[in-house]
Design a protein around this motif. Structure first.
Motif, short mmCIF file in Angstrom:
data_model
loop_
_atom_site.label_atom_id
_atom_site.label_comp_id
_atom_site.label_asym_id
_atom_site.label_seq_id
_atom_site.Cartn_x
_atom_site.Cartn_y
_atom_site.Cartn_z
N GLN A 1 5.94 -2.14 -10.41
CA GLN A 1 4.90 -1.10 -10.26
C GLN A 1 5.40 0.04 -9.40
OE1 GLN A 1 0.94 -2.12 -9.19
NE2 GLN A 1 0.58 -3.33 -11.04
N VAL B 1 0.87 -1.17 0.00
CA VAL B 1 0.00 0.00 0.00
C VAL B 1 0.91 1.22 0.00
CG1 VAL B 1 -1.90 1.20 1.14
CG2 VAL B 1 -1.67 -1.28 1.41
N GLU C 1 -3.90 7.11 0.39
CA GLU C 1 -3.49 5.71 0.39
C GLU C 1 -3.82 5.06 -0.95
OE1 GLU C 1 -5.05 3.68 3.88
OE2 GLU C 1 -6.04 2.19 2.66
N HIS C 2 -2.86 4.31 -1.52
CA HIS C 2 -3.05 3.68 -2.82
C HIS C 2 -2.65 2.22 -2.75
CE1 HIS C 2 -3.02 7.91 -4.17
NE2 HIS C 2 -1.95 8.02 -3.41
N PRO C 3 -3.61 1.31 -2.60
CA PRO C 3 -3.25 -0.11 -2.52
C PRO C 3 -2.89 -0.70 -3.88
CG PRO C 3 -5.60 0.24 -2.03
CD PRO C 3 -5.05 1.55 -2.47
N LEU C 4 -1.87 -1.56 -3.91
CA LEU C 4 -1.55 -2.32 -5.12
C LEU C 4 -2.14 -3.72 -4.95
CD1 LEU C 4 2.23 -1.46 -5.79
CD2 LEU C 4 0.20 -0.18 -6.44
N ARG D 1 6.86 10.12 -9.70
CA ARG D 1 6.86 11.11 -8.61
C ARG D 1 8.17 11.84 -8.43
NH1 ARG D 1 2.68 8.86 -4.84
NH2 ARG D 1 1.70 7.33 -6.18
N TYR E 1 1.58 5.19 0.51
CA TYR E 1 1.06 6.35 1.24
C TYR E 1 1.83 7.58 0.78
CZ TYR E 1 -1.06 2.82 4.18
OH TYR E 1 -1.80 1.76 4.62
N ASP E 2 1.08 8.60 0.36
CA ASP E 2 1.70 9.86 -0.06
C ASP E 2 0.82 11.01 0.40
OD1 ASP E 2 -0.44 9.97 -1.80
OD2 ASP E 2 0.76 9.65 -3.61
N GLU F 1 5.90 4.03 -10.22
CA GLU F 1 5.34 5.11 -9.39
C GLU F 1 6.43 6.08 -8.96
OE1 GLU F 1 2.28 5.88 -8.62
OE2 GLU F 1 1.31 4.15 -9.53
#
Ligand code: CTP
Ligand code: CA
Length: 220
Positions: free
Chosen positions: A209, A188, A195-198, A217, A190-191, A213
């Protein structure tokens, strides 16, 4: 042909990665260490290399071979790891801290093997190790920093707190019981946006992945 040319996501970027456990001596035959195979960090090193980066992998003791084209620096203790990282940081655009660093070391390492004495266990005194990621992130001009957090519960809460405390733009969380020693993982991210789950993926697929990302960024 030129119209179809896609530059690799980390082409020309210099990436410094920590992986594996650290190993802190107690006496000449005993150590204090963490549970970590190194698989996730090594997978990220491989994925970053595939993505065109120049990769340095600072690794605690693992049973893994360095991915092709990756420069590996072997270390044992957290303090060795900090030294190797600080030597590499001036040449790094991106720092990914994946290592399971021992939080404590024994204050006084015994030069001799400790012996059992009529059932009384030794009284070991511990001191805290330096926070490698925290140290790098606090530099005046830090590389783009990515942290990891393996938690046993309350992942979102701990990961969010850790990201703020370490002042890193991206923190990757996972549940220890779902990932330790396995070949697949559930990450997961966090930024600032949350929250962005894979999906659950092999560690290499998850690493690819994550690298994509990071490439998006970390700017250029
Ligand atoms: N880390 C580090 N140096 C340390 C401890 C941790 O660089 N001495 C890095 C890890 O590689 C990871 C992140 O910091 O990227 C979070 O590690 P973690 O052990 O989860 O955080 P701690 O701050 O040690 O908190 P705690 O173990 O108490 O949860
Ligand atoms: Ca820790």
């Amino acid at each position: 042909l030129i119209a179809h040319f896609q530059p690799k996501v980390l082409a020309g970027r210099r990436v410094l990665i920590t992986a594996g456990p650290t190993s802190e001596p107690i006496d000449p035959v005993r150590v204090l260490t963490n549970v970590s195979s190194g698989k996730m960090g090594y997978a990220i090193a491989r994925a970053a290399r595939e993505a065109g980066a120049e990769v340095t992998l600072v690794s605690g003791p693992t049973a893994l071979a360095a991915p092709r084209g990756v420069r590996r620096v072997d270390v044992m203790t957290a303090r060795d790891m900090l030294d190797a990282v600080m030597a590499g940081v001036p040449d790094a655009d991106i720092f990914v801290a994946v290592a399971a660093v021992a939080d404590w070391r024994v204050k006084e390492v015994s030069a001799r093997k400790l012996k059992k004495t009529d059932g009384a266990p030794p009284a070991l005194e511990f001191v805290q190790n330096p926070d490698i990621l925290g140290t790098v992130a606090a530099l005046p001009r830090p590389p783009y920093c990515v942290g990891f957090a393996a938690e046993t519960e309350d992942l979102a809460c701990h990961a969010t707190e850790k990201r703020a405390r370490k002042r890193v733009p991206l923190l990757v969380g996972n549940l220890a019981q779902e990932v330790l020693g396995r070949d697949d993982t559930t990450l997961v991210l966090y930024d600032d946006a949350g929250e962005h789950p894979l999906a659950r993926l092999s560690k290499l697929a998850a690493a690819r992945q994550l690298v994509a990302e990071i490439g998006r960024r970390a700017g250029s």
